[in-house]
Each structure stands twice: as structure tokens, then as C-alpha cells.
Design a protein around this motif. Structure first.
Motif, PDB file in Angstrom:
ATOM      1  N   THR A  56      17.377  20.849  12.042  1.00  0.00           N
ATOM      2  CA  THR A  56      16.159  20.047  11.931  1.00  0.00           C
ATOM      3  C   THR A  56      15.068  20.609  12.829  1.00  0.00           C
ATOM      4  OG1 THR A  56      17.503  18.067  11.521  1.00  0.00           O
ATOM      5  CG2 THR A  56      15.204  17.721  12.078  1.00  0.00           C
ATOM      6  N   SER A  57      15.424  20.922  14.072  1.00  0.00           N
ATOM      7  CA  SER A  57      14.447  21.468  15.016  1.00  0.00           C
ATOM      8  C   SER A  57      13.896  22.808  14.546  1.00  0.00           C
ATOM      9  CB  SER A  57      15.082  21.616  16.400  1.00  0.00           C
ATOM     10  OG  SER A  57      15.362  20.352  16.955  1.00  0.00           O
ATOM     11  N   LYS A  58      14.757  23.605  13.914  1.00  0.00           N
ATOM     12  CA  LYS A  58      14.316  24.898  13.387  1.00  0.00           C
ATOM     13  C   LYS A  58      13.266  24.698  12.296  1.00  0.00           C
ATOM     14  CE  LYS A  58      16.156  29.201  11.412  1.00  0.00           C
ATOM     15  NZ  LYS A  58      17.396  29.905  10.955  1.00  0.00           N
ATOM     16  N   LYS A  59      13.498  23.723  11.419  1.00  0.00           N
ATOM     17  CA  LYS A  59      12.546  23.431  10.348  1.00  0.00           C
ATOM     18  C   LYS A  59      11.239  22.890  10.933  1.00  0.00           C
ATOM     19  CE  LYS A  59      11.072  22.802   6.121  1.00  0.00           C
ATOM     20  NZ  LYS A  59      10.729  23.934   5.229  1.00  0.00           N
ATOM     21  N   ILE A  60      11.342  22.018  11.926  1.00  0.00           N
ATOM     22  CA  ILE A  60      10.144  21.464  12.567  1.00  0.00           C
ATOM     23  C   ILE A  60       9.317  22.590  13.186  1.00  0.00           C
ATOM     24  CG2 ILE A  60       9.317  20.067  14.503  1.00  0.00           C
ATOM     25  CD1 ILE A  60      11.639  18.137  13.916  1.00  0.00           C
ATOM     26  N   LYS A  61      10.000  23.501  13.865  1.00  0.00           N
ATOM     27  CA  LYS A  61       9.299  24.621  14.503  1.00  0.00           C
ATOM     28  C   LYS A  61       8.564  25.461  13.468  1.00  0.00           C
ATOM     29  CE  LYS A  61      10.049  28.476  17.708  1.00  0.00           C
ATOM     30  NZ  LYS A  61      11.059  29.216  18.518  1.00  0.00           N
ATOM     31  N   LYS A  62       9.198  25.671  12.311  1.00  0.00           N
ATOM     32  CA  LYS A  62       8.568  26.460  11.248  1.00  0.00           C
ATOM     33  C   LYS A  62       7.328  25.751  10.705  1.00  0.00           C
ATOM     34  CE  LYS A  62       9.416  28.473   6.683  1.00  0.00           C
ATOM     35  NZ  LYS A  62      10.400  28.660   5.580  1.00  0.00           N
ATOM     36  N   LEU A  63       7.454  24.453  10.423  1.00  0.00           N
ATOM     37  CA  LEU A  63       6.321  23.701   9.892  1.00  0.00           C
ATOM     38  C   LEU A  63       5.187  23.623  10.910  1.00  0.00           C
ATOM     39  CD1 LEU A  63       8.133  20.724   8.111  1.00  0.00           C
ATOM     40  CD2 LEU A  63       6.961  22.645   7.021  1.00  0.00           C
ATOM     41  N   LYS A  64       5.539  23.395  12.153  1.00  0.00           N
ATOM     42  CA  LYS A  64       4.537  23.308  13.212  1.00  0.00           C
ATOM     43  C   LYS A  64       3.784  24.635  13.333  1.00  0.00           C
ATOM     44  CE  LYS A  64       4.107  21.632  18.004  1.00  0.00           C
ATOM     45  NZ  LYS A  64       3.741  22.785  18.826  1.00  0.00           N
ATOM     46  N   GLY A  65       4.521  25.738  13.188  1.00  0.00           N
ATOM     47  CA  GLY A  65       3.882  27.047  13.239  1.00  0.00           C
ATOM     48  C   GLY A  65       2.896  27.234  12.100  1.00  0.00           C
ATOM     49  N   GLN A  66       3.293  26.829  10.880  1.00  0.00           N
ATOM     50  CA  GLN A  66       2.392  26.917   9.726  1.00  0.00           C
ATOM     51  C   GLN A  66       1.111  26.127   9.974  1.00  0.00           C
ATOM     52  OE1 GLN A  66       5.591  25.854   6.545  1.00  0.00           O
ATOM     53  NE2 GLN A  66       3.863  26.722   5.426  1.00  0.00           N
ATOM     54  N   ILE A  67       1.291  24.935  10.501  1.00  0.00           N
ATOM     55  CA  ILE A  67       0.157  24.044  10.744  1.00  0.00           C
ATOM     56  C   ILE A  67      -0.782  24.643  11.793  1.00  0.00           C
ATOM     57  CG2 ILE A  67      -0.460  21.791  11.726  1.00  0.00           C
ATOM     58  CD1 ILE A  67       2.218  20.763  10.390  1.00  0.00           C
ATOM     59  N   GLU A  68      -0.210  25.102  12.891  1.00  0.00           N
ATOM     60  CA  GLU A  68      -1.030  25.616  13.987  1.00  0.00           C
ATOM     61  C   GLU A  68      -1.695  26.940  13.639  1.00  0.00           C
ATOM     62  OE1 GLU A  68       1.644  25.615  17.299  1.00  0.00           O
ATOM     63  OE2 GLU A  68       1.324  23.474  17.711  1.00  0.00           O
ATOM     64  N   ASP A  69      -1.055  27.735  12.790  1.00  0.00           N
ATOM     65  CA  ASP A  69      -1.662  29.001  12.364  1.00  0.00           C
ATOM     66  C   ASP A  69      -2.970  28.770  11.610  1.00  0.00           C
ATOM     67  OD1 ASP A  69       0.330  30.492  13.516  1.00  0.00           O
ATOM     68  OD2 ASP A  69       1.411  30.894  11.638  1.00  0.00           O
ATOM     69  N   LEU A  70      -3.118  27.583  11.032  1.00  0.00           N
ATOM     70  CA  LEU A  70      -4.331  27.243  10.292  1.00  0.00           C
ATOM     71  C   LEU A  70      -5.329  26.472  11.163  1.00  0.00           C
ATOM     72  CD1 LEU A  70      -2.660  26.175   6.921  1.00  0.00           C
ATOM     73  CD2 LEU A  70      -4.078  28.200   7.303  1.00  0.00           C
ATOM     74  N   GLY A  71      -5.026  26.374  12.455  1.00  0.00           N
ATOM     75  CA  GLY A  71      -5.917  25.655  13.362  1.00  0.00           C
ATOM     76  C   GLY A  71      -5.820  24.147  13.212  1.00  0.00           C
ATOM     77  N   MET A  72      -4.711  23.676  12.653  1.00  0.00           N
ATOM     78  CA  MET A  72      -4.501  22.246  12.437  1.00  0.00           C
ATOM     79  C   MET A  72      -3.475  21.707  13.424  1.00  0.00           C
ATOM     80  SD  MET A  72      -4.297  22.233   8.262  1.00  0.00           S
ATOM     81  CE  MET A  72      -5.513  23.121   7.282  1.00  0.00           C
ATOM     82  N   LYS A  73      -3.318  20.383  13.446  1.00  0.00           N
ATOM     83  CA  LYS A  73      -2.323  19.767  14.317  1.00  0.00           C
ATOM     84  C   LYS A  73      -1.832  18.459  13.714  1.00  0.00           C
ATOM     85  CE  LYS A  73      -5.877  17.507  17.140  1.00  0.00           C
ATOM     86  NZ  LYS A  73      -6.436  17.359  18.498  1.00  0.00           N
ATOM     87  N   VAL A  74      -0.622  18.069  14.107  1.00  0.00           N
ATOM     88  CA  VAL A  74      -0.062  16.771  13.714  1.00  0.00           C
ATOM     89  C   VAL A  74      -0.527  15.747  14.735  1.00  0.00           C
ATOM     90  CG1 VAL A  74       2.050  15.439  13.365  1.00  0.00           C
ATOM     91  CG2 VAL A  74       1.949  17.834  12.628  1.00  0.00           C
ATOM     92  N   ILE A  75      -1.192  14.690  14.263  1.00  0.00           N
ATOM     93  CA  ILE A  75      -1.713  13.678  15.182  1.00  0.00           C
ATOM     94  C   ILE A  75      -0.900  12.385  15.141  1.00  0.00           C
ATOM     95  CG2 ILE A  75      -4.022  14.642  15.251  1.00  0.00           C
ATOM     96  CD1 ILE A  75      -3.354  11.529  13.154  1.00  0.00           C
TER      97      ILE A  75
END
Length: 283
Positions: A56-75
């Protein structure tokens, strides 16, 4: 009105449930929105699809990376919670326990995604059970979660629901009562303007009676129900924006344009809503 409002706008991926997460991110980028209220459901991300915490943590890290690469964030992290088998107010103790465990796990995942906000609702009692009995179940569940949230540093953001969704927290006075009874700084308020309009509550009254407790806004148009594109319903959207501005509201505003009529083209729904906001702010 302040043009800074556009920097407060967020979008929830539940609106894109019939599309891939990549499509959702691309739509966000095209509409110039950088804040994500992350709904944790399939096909985008559902934690029980992974066998271990490590996976689960591995998947979260991947998604978080995708999001941050686009200059976005989870709020904010928003678990699916309006359908079985999740209900904080269930009469069945096993169901309530499972629900508390479910939200507790999402607190941990919220921190992994980089947000300290977890969206939550009261659940709903059985319609043939006394409301006060169901209220007690909901309050006790929320007390357990609030205590855990205080330890982990999470803010539980609770919104009122429409009467067809719940027989518990549907009005400003309901949410005010629950916040008083749970009495925890970790439990805060999200105002859904559609649910608010259905019961004829007023946004200004939320700011008066819940000063300092409003941490999030769900914004959509309606007639008054539905969660429509801004400008397509009968709600006074511009007045709501002015109220937020007058009260110096500086937190996030999620465009909850998730009526089923938009499921086949969520990008157009988002684009029309963000265009509406930008046009309003230029006036």
C-alpha cells in the motif's frame, strides 16, 4: 472578490470514477487546478487491493510522486463512506468497529499522502430506529476517532449530509451539536453548500455559530439539490463566494461537481466550472 480564491480551489477524483487516474491528473492540469481532495476508491486507489502495508505504501508513494511531478498536492483524503459496509452510526457493533478501523487506517494513509485532513461524515441510523440511539452510536465512534486524530495530528473534517443520505447530521445545528458533544479540536467542519441549501441554512450563519471551526468547503450548484456545474443551477454561487471573502476564509474549496449526469465527461464539467469562477473573479 479576491482572485486568490483560484489558489484555494480543489477537485475530487470521484468525479472521474469512469476514467483513469492519469486522465484525472491531465484534466486537472488543463484546468489549472493544483489541489486534490483524494477520494480513495477503485479504480484509482483502494487500499484493500494491496495485500500488505508495504505494498500500500509503495502505491501511495507512486501516486504522490505523479501528483507532485505536476506541481499538485493532496489537501484532503476522502474515503468512500456513504455506502455499505461503512457506517459510523450502525446499530451492529461489528459494522461500527469495522468502520472505525477503516477510518483509522485512512488517517495513516493521509499522512503518507502528505495531508493532515481526513474527510468524514456522521453515518446514518436505520430509519426504523430511534434517532437518538443512532446519534449515540455516531458520537461514540467519532469520539474514538477524534482521540486517535489528536495523537496522529489529523484533522477530521465533518460535513452535513442531505436528508436522503442520513437522518443524523443534515443541518448547521446538527453539526454544531455534534462538535460540542465530541468536544475535540481534531473534529472540524466542512460546509457542503448543496446540503446547506436543501435544508435552507445560510452560509453566513455557519461562520457566525462555528467561528474558527470551518476548515473546508464543498462548492457546487444545484436546484437546490444535485451537484451541478457552477452557473447551471439556482444557487447563489456569487453570494457564497462573497461570504467566504467577507469572512476571510483562506482554506480549500472543493468543486464537488459529481452528479451522475457528468460521469461520461467530467473534464467538461470541471472546465466549465473553473471558467465560471475565473469570469466571476474578473468582474
Amino acid at each position: 472578490m479576491s482572485r486568490e480564491i483560484m489558489n484555494q480551489i480543489a477537485v475530487m477524483n470521484v468525479q472521474y470514477v469512469q476514467y483513469s487516474f492519469d486522465f484525472f491528473l491531465d484534466s486537472m492540469a488543463k484546468c489549472g487546478v493544483k489541489n486534490i481532495e483524494l477520494w480513495t476508491g477503485a479504480p484509482h486507489f483502494y487500499y484493500e487491493d494491496y495485500l500488505t502495508y508495504r505494498e500500500t505504501s509503495k502505491k501511495i508513494k507512486k501516486l504522490k510522486g505523479q501528483i507532485e511531478d505536476l506541481g499538485m498536492k493532496v489537501i484532503c483524503l476522502t474515503p468512500e463512506q456513504l455506502n455499505y459496509p461503512i457506517n459510523l452510526a450502525a446499530k451492529d457493533e461489528r459494522l461500527r468497529t469495522r468502520t472505525v478501523d477503516y477510518f483509522s487506517r485512512h488517517m495513516e494513509m493521509a499522512l503518507e499522502f502528505g495531508t493532515d485532513q481526513l474527510f468524514i461524515t456522521s453515518g446514518s441510523g436505520l430509519r426504523d430506529v430511534q434517532r437518538e440511539e443512532s446519534w449515540k452510536y455516531s458520537r461514540e465512534s467519532l469520539e474514538i476517532l477524534a482521540e486517535k486524530a489528536e495523537i496522529t495530528g489529523i484533522k477530521l473534517i465533518m460535513e452535513q449530509l442531505q436528508p436522503y443520505e442520513s437522518n443524523l447530521i443534515t443541518t448547521r445545528s446538527d453539526i454544531e451539536r455534534m462538535l460540542q458533544e465530541v468536544d475535540s479540536s481534531s473534529l472540524q467542519c466542512c460546509v457542503d453548500v448543496v446540503a446547506m441549501a436543501v435544508v435552507k441554512d445560510e452560509l453566513e450563519d455557519f461562520f457566525k455559530s462555528l467561528e474558527g471551526r470551518i476548515q473546508h468547503i464543498h462548492l457546487a450548484d444545484g436546484n437546490p439539490s444535485g451537484h451541478y456545474i457552477l452557473g447551471d443551477g439556482s444557487l447563489p454561487i456569487i453570494d457564497y463566494l462573497k461570504t467566504l471573502d467577507n469572512n476571510k476564509y483562506d482554506r480549500y474549496i472543493t468543486l464537488e461537481i459529481n452528479d451522475s449526469i457528468y460521469l461520461t465527461d467530467p473534464h467538461l464539467a470541471l472546465k466549465r466550472s473553473t471558467d465560471y469562477l475565473r469570469n466571476v473573479l474578473l468582474e
